[in-house]
Structure formats: structure tokens, C-alpha cells
Enzyme design. Structure first.
Site, PDB file in Angstrom:
ATOM      1  N   PHE A   1       0.751  -1.105  -0.052  1.00 41.31           N
ATOM      2  CA  PHE A   1      -0.046   0.080   0.159  1.00 41.31           C
ATOM      3  C   PHE A   1       0.967   1.411  -0.084  1.00 41.31           C
ATOM      4  O   PHE A   1       2.085   1.061   0.492  1.00 41.31           O
ATOM      5  CB  PHE A   1      -0.760   0.165   0.926  1.00 41.31           C
ATOM      6  CG  PHE A   1      -0.204  -0.051   2.456  1.00 41.31           C
ATOM      7  CD1 PHE A   1      -0.067   1.271   3.026  1.00 41.31           C
ATOM      8  CD2 PHE A   1       0.248  -1.138   3.184  1.00 41.31           C
ATOM      9  CE1 PHE A   1       0.630   1.343   4.394  1.00 41.31           C
ATOM     10  CE2 PHE A   1       0.839  -1.096   4.182  1.00 41.31           C
ATOM     11  CZ  PHE A   1       0.861   0.085   4.986  1.00 41.31           C
ATOM     12  N   CYS A   2       0.258   2.281  -0.376  1.00 39.25           N
ATOM     13  CA  CYS A   2       0.964   3.768  -0.548  1.00 39.25           C
ATOM     14  C   CYS A   2      -0.141   4.639  -0.293  1.00 39.25           C
ATOM     15  O   CYS A   2      -1.220   4.393  -0.122  1.00 39.25           O
ATOM     16  CB  CYS A   2       1.886   4.073  -1.607  1.00 39.25           C
ATOM     17  SG  CYS A   2       1.020   3.799  -3.258  1.00 39.25           S
ATOM     18  N   THR A   3       0.183   5.987  -0.359  1.00 39.39           N
ATOM     19  CA  THR A   3      -0.975   6.863  -0.291  1.00 39.39           C
ATOM     20  C   THR A   3      -1.941   6.824  -1.213  1.00 39.39           C
ATOM     21  O   THR A   3      -3.017   7.024  -0.818  1.00 39.39           O
ATOM     22  CB  THR A   3      -0.176   8.451  -0.367  1.00 39.39           C
ATOM     23  OG1 THR A   3       0.915   8.516   0.348  1.00 39.39           O
ATOM     24  CG2 THR A   3      -1.150   9.483  -0.003  1.00 39.39           C
TER      25      THR A   3
ATOM     26  N   ILE B   1      -4.285   4.485   0.476  1.00 36.65           N
ATOM     27  CA  ILE B   1      -4.822   4.747   1.972  1.00 36.65           C
ATOM     28  C   ILE B   1      -5.743   5.805   1.982  1.00 36.65           C
ATOM     29  O   ILE B   1      -6.776   5.525   2.769  1.00 36.65           O
ATOM     30  CB  ILE B   1      -3.464   5.314   2.825  1.00 36.65           C
ATOM     31  CG1 ILE B   1      -2.257   4.368   3.027  1.00 36.65           C
ATOM     32  CG2 ILE B   1      -3.932   5.587   4.285  1.00 36.65           C
ATOM     33  CD1 ILE B   1      -0.933   4.974   3.341  1.00 36.65           C
TER      34      ILE B   1
END
Length: 250
Positions: free
Chosen positions: A179-181, A208
Site C-alpha cells: 500500500f501507499c498514499t 490509503i
């Protein structure tokens, strides 16, 4: 005035990306938009803010307008709000990559990991067979992350491939969930791992931000705040702005 903030990206072939810069700048100026946009041969990436109607017009042009000619038909968009303009000016820059990894084999237009919707993410990362990996920079991870996620302790995303080479093994790590922003770094990272022979690679669709928007706080496995690259600094569940008084007390 409440400003609308739009984070967006898409990996798409844009061989004419240099010629797109000026008309895109002019279009944004006409709408009084501010923020940062990156253009590269591999696609577009950015975050902009402005009046809600102006942001809607911008998104409409990118997806359906003549400027990109339908090439951004899978544009990933995530919108939130800000009480004050979170950018000082508009910047449209030309880059070699819209997110820098430095691996020519990592091409999300050819292969990419399996997208996981925000509403299905909890079940995936709850499994003990899943290695949960945060692909963001160390200072972002320090502000918040998912329960049980591994922090690669990188200063920039370009270091991810070194972390993967040293710490990840396709024979041992059979299922990886990243996952990332907003999702863009995970697309590159998943393409990189697939090119290296990893079997099951998943990533959180919309990142996210989409998770914080869609998953109720009572059901959330997220802890802390999500750093964003503008003057709001961080967002919480429901994409609420960080409490400025609390931030000053830290």
C-alpha cells in the site's frame, strides 16, 4: 471557501508529453488551479486544488477532452477538501518517470499486481500468510501505517528496489500486499516484483486515501494519520484534515 483537492494518476503512453505541458498549464491557469503535476512518457501524476467546479472541469478534460485524446480513460482520482488553499502556486513539470524507481522492467502498462478494493483490504492483510508492506518513505510511515505492516525504512521510493533485492525472496514470500498514499507507488512496486518472479502481489486500489474514505473508523486497521504532500500535512479517517492545534503541540 472550501477548496476541492484532487490527487490523480495514470500510467499511459504519452510520447508527446513535452508538447502537453503548455496547454495543460494554460488550462489550469484559466481555472485558477494550484498544485503540482508531473508529465512523463509513462503517464501523468499530480495533486491540484481549486474551486469544486474548476476541479470537476479539470477532471473532465483529462478523461474526455481533446488534450489527451482518451488516453487517460482509467485515471485514478481521489478527492478531498481543504479549508484553505493547500498550494502556493501551479507547477507542471516534465520527468523521466511519474514516480521514480529506476527499473525499466517495472512497466505497469504491461503487468501490474492484483488490485484490492478498500472494503476487501482488511481480510487480505489479516491472513498470517500475507506479508504486508508499506512502500512509502520512512517519515510517512512514522506518521501512520497499517497494523503489522513492514516498514522498508527507505528515504525515497527509488530505494525500494534495493530493499526488495536484500529483504524479499520469491521462494519465501509467496503473498505480498502493498500500500501507499494513493496507489501509484504500489503500481510501480508490484510491476517490479512481478518482473523478479514473485507469484502473488496485491496492492490497495486507491491507496490509503481511498481506504480512509471508505472504511469506517470502527472497522479500520489503520493507525495514525496519512501524510499528504501539501500544506494540510496529514489526513485522518473520513479524509479529515489534521487538527492544526494538535500538530503544533507535538
Amino acid at each position: 471557501m472550501i477548496y476541492k483537492v484532487c490527487a490523480f494518476y495514470q500510467f499511459a503512453a504519452l510520447p508527446d508529453y513535452r508538447e502537453l505541458r503548455e496547454p495543460l498549464c494554460a488550462f489550469c491557469d484559466d481555472l485558477s488551479l494550484k498544485g503540482s503535476v508531473l508529465l512523463a512518457q509513462e503517464g501523468i501524476n499530480g495533486t491540484i486544488a481549486g474551486a469544486p467546479a474548476a476541479i470537476d472541469a479539470f477532471a473532465q478534460e483529462l478523461v474526455y477532452g481533446a488534450m489527451f485524446g482518451g488516453r487517460l480513460n482509467n485515471l485514478e482520482l481521489k478527492c478531498s477538501t481543504a479549508e484553505a488553499m493547500p498550494f502556493g502556486r501551479l507547477k507542471v513539470r516534465l520527468k523521466k518517470e511519474i514516480v521514480t524507481l529506476g527499473d525499466a522492467a517495472a512497466d505497469p502498462t504491461r503487468q501490474v499486481g492484483t488490485y484490492v478494493e478498500a472494503t476487501e483490504w482488511n481480510a487480505l492483510i489479516a491472513s498470517p500468510e500475507t506479508l504486508v508492506l508499506d512502500t512509502r518513505n520512512a517519515f510517512e510511515v512514522a506518521m501512520g501505517t497499517f497494523e503489522g505492516a513492514i516498514d522498508p525504512r527507505i528515504k525515497s521510493f527509488g530505494q525500494f528496489k534495493d530493499f526488495a533485492a536484500e529483504q524479499l525472496d520469491p521462494t519465501k514470500h509467496r503473498r505480498i500486499a502493498m500500500f501507499c498514499t494513493g496507489g501509484i507507488r504500489c503500481e510501480k512496486a508490484s510491476a517490479h516484483l512481478l518482473a523478479r518472479g514473485f507469484a502473488e502481489v496485491y496492492h490497495l486500489k486507491g491507496g490509503i486515501l481511498k481506504y480512509l474514505e471508505q472504511v469506517p473508523e470502527a472497522q479500520s486497521r489503520w493507525r495514525g494519520e496519512c501524510f499528504v504532500f501539501d500544506e494540510r500535512i496529514a489526513l485522518g479517517h473520513g479524509l479529515r484534515e489534521r487538527n492544526k492545534d494538535t500538530a503544533r503541540d507535538e
